[in-house]
Write a protein that holds these residues in place. Structure first.
Motif, short mmCIF file in Angstrom:
data_model
loop_
_atom_site.label_atom_id
_atom_site.label_comp_id
_atom_site.label_asym_id
_atom_site.label_seq_id
_atom_site.Cartn_x
_atom_site.Cartn_y
_atom_site.Cartn_z
N ASP A 58 0.82 -1.23 0.00
CA ASP A 58 0.00 0.00 0.00
C ASP A 58 0.85 1.28 0.00
OD1 ASP A 58 -2.49 -1.48 0.24
OD2 ASP A 58 -1.89 -1.89 2.30
N ASP A 90 1.43 4.55 -1.28
CA ASP A 90 0.51 5.42 -2.02
C ASP A 90 1.27 6.51 -2.77
OD1 ASP A 90 0.58 7.97 -0.25
OD2 ASP A 90 0.26 6.34 1.18
N ASP A 132 0.94 9.68 -2.59
CA ASP A 132 1.40 10.80 -1.76
C ASP A 132 2.81 10.52 -1.24
OD1 ASP A 132 -0.62 13.12 -0.71
OD2 ASP A 132 -1.74 11.38 -1.38
N ARG A 133 3.11 9.25 -0.98
CA ARG A 133 4.45 8.92 -0.54
C ARG A 133 5.43 8.94 -1.71
NH1 ARG A 133 4.01 3.67 3.11
NH2 ARG A 133 6.29 3.86 3.11
N ASN A 135 -0.45 -3.57 -3.97
CA ASN A 135 -1.24 -2.33 -4.09
C ASN A 135 -0.34 -1.09 -4.21
OD1 ASN A 135 -3.72 -0.97 -4.26
ND2 ASN A 135 -3.75 -0.54 -2.06
N CYS A 186 -1.35 3.24 -4.84
CA CYS A 186 -2.75 3.52 -4.50
C CYS A 186 -2.92 5.01 -4.17
CB CYS A 186 -3.21 2.66 -3.33
SG CYS A 186 -2.25 2.86 -1.83
N GLY A 187 -4.17 5.43 -4.12
CA GLY A 187 -4.46 6.81 -3.74
C GLY A 187 -4.64 7.72 -4.94
N SER A 188 -4.08 8.90 -4.83
CA SER A 188 -4.27 9.97 -5.81
C SER A 188 -3.92 9.53 -7.22
CB SER A 188 -3.37 11.14 -5.39
OG SER A 188 -3.12 12.00 -6.47
N SER A 189 -4.64 10.10 -8.20
CA SER A 189 -4.42 9.77 -9.61
C SER A 189 -3.21 10.47 -10.20
CB SER A 189 -5.66 10.16 -10.42
OG SER A 189 -5.83 11.57 -10.40
N ARG A 190 -2.53 11.26 -9.43
CA ARG A 190 -1.43 12.11 -9.94
C ARG A 190 -0.43 11.33 -10.79
NH1 ARG A 190 0.67 13.45 -3.85
NH2 ARG A 190 -1.54 13.93 -3.75
N GLU A 243 -5.12 0.67 -9.77
CA GLU A 243 -5.55 0.72 -11.15
C GLU A 243 -5.17 2.00 -11.90
OE1 GLU A 243 -9.04 -1.45 -11.09
OE2 GLU A 243 -9.90 -0.25 -12.67
N ILE A 244 -5.36 3.16 -11.27
CA ILE A 244 -5.07 4.41 -11.98
C ILE A 244 -3.57 4.52 -12.21
CG2 ILE A 244 -5.31 6.92 -11.96
CD1 ILE A 244 -7.76 6.63 -10.18
N SER A 287 -8.53 11.41 -8.53
CA SER A 287 -9.07 10.08 -8.23
C SER A 287 -10.47 10.14 -7.60
CB SER A 287 -8.12 9.34 -7.30
OG SER A 287 -7.95 10.06 -6.10
N ILE A 345 -8.36 9.91 -13.70
CA ILE A 345 -7.39 9.58 -14.75
C ILE A 345 -6.10 10.36 -14.49
CG2 ILE A 345 -9.07 9.04 -16.55
CD1 ILE A 345 -8.78 11.91 -17.57
N THR A 405 -7.76 -2.89 -1.23
CA THR A 405 -7.53 -3.45 -2.57
C THR A 405 -8.74 -4.24 -3.04
OG1 THR A 405 -6.55 -5.46 -1.66
CG2 THR A 405 -5.05 -3.66 -2.17
N ARG A 413 -12.21 2.05 -8.92
CA ARG A 413 -12.00 3.30 -9.64
C ARG A 413 -13.29 4.09 -9.77
NH1 ARG A 413 -8.57 3.41 -15.28
NH2 ARG A 413 -8.05 5.61 -15.21
N ARG A 437 -8.28 10.77 3.05
CA ARG A 437 -7.03 9.99 3.08
C ARG A 437 -6.24 10.27 4.34
NH1 ARG A 437 -6.18 10.54 -3.28
NH2 ARG A 437 -7.40 8.68 -3.75
N PHE A 488 -3.11 8.89 4.64
CA PHE A 488 -1.77 8.44 4.28
C PHE A 488 -0.73 9.23 5.06
CE2 PHE A 488 -3.48 7.71 -0.30
CZ PHE A 488 -4.05 6.51 0.09
#
Lengths: 201, 467
Positions: A18, A20, A22-23, A72, A75-79, A101-102, B130, B145, B195, B230, B430, B432
């Motif tokens: 996991d 992410d 952001d990390r 995983n 994960c997280g932001s789509s950036r 996935e993104i 996201s 995306i 997940t 997603r 989040r 994180f």
């Protein structure tokens, strides 16, 4: 556009589930209008906290091109800044237990393959890279194997995505634009397109 | 393979064709952009000599970097100012509508599109963020995306995608008092894992979601991505239509009637086939708080931080990392954990109903000594509505700061940040490591009412005792 059939080079293991985006690239580094310069900032906070012990700081992994991760990843932001930062650091392919996935889609669009492998194989490869960081490894997308030393382990990637790399069609933009007539036809049969609710109306 | 679901129907009607790779070329009905993930996409377009194909189908705003105190231009942060100028120029050059600060329409992209009626059932919606899954609350297929895909939509209004599987998440029953939409989605994620949703679209069905308002449904769909899915969606119904009617970009006149019948036809069939179904009972859901470093590490407010022997082996290493980072011990009660900062806002919980629930708890009480608490409305319209209802005065009288609209400390790209090891009670999405602007800062996710309760008590508290 270039075909991607295999990537050979040194590997870098990054353990942990996991991890992410952001990390991978903290949000403060997203204050930019280009992706240039992100390579130096990859994993900035994790690296600062581990004081030179982070794989991306260790001398034996400098110049590595294959990143080996666990579950995983991304994960997280789509950036897209996250895979861009990893790629600009020098990574050309990722091998992992699983990917978000993104993140996976962003990598495809950049021409950076992400393949999965069984957890035991990923962990075996990570241990091997810890002991023999200088030995080259090879990811073969045609054979769907990763080779390290005299070992080989199967890797997985969906057939469609794999073909995009093998045929050099991973950058979909040109193909999408080429279908513009069909795009217009699709738009025309969508009821809402003519309802006049779009932004310009 | 799923069949007869809203996802299948919307996917099919937006399919342009099949690409040589086997992926689908999918038409995107609404494209939302913001200042962080779009400038590179416009640059790629320029590099390739491509133009924006359907500029009327893209809508822009600025949210991630905007300051919530002093919004005077140029911004004090020169990097943020450069990003603002880039999106202003890119929108102007390409004929794209831009909802700028001060326009009355600016705000978090996932707040403004629904409130303007841009988000509608049956659409495909994409954005370089996201949390685009939010828009699924209307029965749209909406997903986040990356920037290369933002480029693809600008150039062609389409994306190359592989179809997702569909999992029906059914929650039935009335939510107990003090339990909110946020608790439902935190409960789902804590049960199915972060997940669990990879490869799936989540259809949120059952009487609990049917009884929810649109804003509550948005909170749930917003966090589908935190469960790995997603996109998440709710089938459109009378609640959806009632919310949309009369909004700026909603269909009008005879178009409205046609729209409603089309929207109704898109709902999942009674005999639809799903790839998976999971059922929950609303009565079992408690006010939920995260204790760790992923949104899946959640517990009921009256529970203890779990011990590793209570969890699957695959989760233990991350749990150990979370204990260390959060400085919470296994077996420790989460209630009573001291809080430094309270943040109410974000695309998850920055809408008017969220502020109303938080204000009910804040009213007549005082923010505890030593706690910094602030409220960031999700949009300029939310701010205006809240002020019309006097919510700003309730918050200020209780000792909360009342700010301008933006993403703020959800991801801390603007000046709102945790300092050092501070711990926040946050209505965002989040937890994180480093998410809220300090590389050692800590986040506890919870509902806006629970954040307000934490603010007035100075520690994690069960909001049910304050209602």
């Amino acid at each position: 556009m270039s075909q991607v059939k295999s990537i050979a080079g040194r590997g870098i293991p990054l353990t942990g589930n996991d991890i992410d985006t952001d990390r991978i690239i903290p949000a403060r580094f997203l204050r930019c209008v280009t992706f240039d310069g992100l390579g130096a900032q990859v994993f900035a906070d994790d690296r600062a906290q581990t004081q030179g012990q982070h794989a991306f700081d260790q001398p034996q992994y400098q110049g590595a091109t294959l990143l080996v991760v666990n579950r995983n990843f991304g994960c997280g932001s789509s950036r897209e800044h996250a895979p861009q930062a990893i790629a600009k650091w020098g990574i050309k392919a990722l091998i992992g237990e699983s990917f978000a996935e993104i993140f996976f889609g962003n990598c495809v669009a950049m021409g950076v393959p992400c393949v999965t492998a069984a957890p035991a194989d990923v962990q075996r490869l990570q241990s091997w890279l810890t002991e023999l960081p200088q030995d080259p490894i090879k990811l073969d997308l045609e054979a769907l194997e990763v080779y390290f030393g005299h070992n080989a382990a199967p890797v997985f990637m969906s057939e469609g995505v794999r073909n995009m790399f093998l045929n050099g069609t991973w950058d979909a933009c040109g193909q999408l634009v080429a279908q513009i007539e069909q795009v217009r036809q699709t738009a025309n049969r969508l009821p809402y397109v003519s309802w006049g609710q779009s932004a310009s109306m | 393979m799923s069949q007869g679901t809203l996802f299948d129907k919307v996917w099919d009607v937006h399919t342009v064709g099949t690409l040589p790779s086997g992926q689908t070329q999918l038409f995107i009905g609404l494209h939302l952009i913001h200042e962080v993930t779009s400038p590179q996409a416009f640059a790629m377009l320029r590099d390739r000599g491509l133009k924006v194909m359907f500029p009327e189908r893209t809508v822009a705003t600025a949210d991630h970097i905007v300051p919530t105190e002093n919004q005077a231009r140029p911004f004090a942060d020169v990097l943020a100012e450069e990003m603002m100028q880039a999106i202003e120029k890119n929108c102007k050059d390409n004929g794209i509508t831009f909802h700028n600060i001060g326009s009355g329409n600016q705000g978090v992209v996932h707040v403004i599109a629904p409130e303007q009626g841009l988000t509608q059932p049956g659409m495909t919606i994409a954005c370089g963020d996201s949390h685009t899954s939010t828009h699924g609350a209307f029965g749209a297929i909406a997903f986040g995306i990356g920037t290369s895909q933002v480029r693809d939509i600008l150039a062609s209004q389409t994306l190359a995608l592989s179809k997702l599987k569909v999992r029906k998440i059914e929650v039935n029953g009335k939510l107990p008092k003090g339990v909110y939409a946020k608790d439902v989605i935190l409960h789902v994620i804590r049960t199915l894992g972060v997940t669990g949703g990879v490869g799936y679209a989540y259809e949120f069905a059952g009487t609990t979601f049917e009884q929810m308002s649109m804003e509550e449904r948005m909170t749930v769909c917003n966090m589908a991505i935190e469960g790995g899915a997603r996109c998440g969606y709710v089938n459109p119904d009378a609640v959806t239509f009632e919310y949309l009617k009369g909004r700026d970009f909603a269909p009008k006149g005879t178009d409205w009637d046609k729209a409603v019948s089309w929207w109704q036809s898109l709902s999942s069939d009674a005999n639809a086939q799903y790839d998976d179904v999971v059922i929950f009972d609303a009565a079992e859901i408690a006010p939920t708080v995260t204790w760790g470093i992923t949104p899946g590490q959640g517990i009921g407010v009256n529970q203890q931080v779990p011990t590793t022997d209570s969890m699957p082996e695959g989760d233990r290493v991350l749990a150990e990392e979370a204990y260390r980072y959060m400085d919470l011990a296994p077996g420790q009660a989460i209630a009573g954990t001291k809080i430094d900062v309270c943040f109410i806002g974000s695309c998850t919980n920055g809408r008017i109903s969220d502020l109303r629930e938080a204000a009910k708890v804040a009213q007549g009480r005082q923010v505890a000594e030593g706690v910094k608490a602030f409220v960031v409305p999700g949009s300029e319209r939310v701010k205006q509505q809240a002020e019309a209802e006097g919510l700003d005065k309730i918050f200020e009288a209780a000792g909360f700061e009342w700010r301008e609209a933006g993403c703020s400390m959800c991801l801390a790209m603007n000046p709102d940040k945790l300092q050092g090891r501070q711990i926040s009670a946050s209505s965002s999405n989040r937890n994180f490591k480093g998410r809220q602007g300090s590389s050692s800062g800590r986040t506890l996710l919870m509902s806006p009412a629970m954040v307000a309760a934490a603010a007035v008590q100075g520690s994690v508290s069960d909001v049910r005792e304050l209602l």
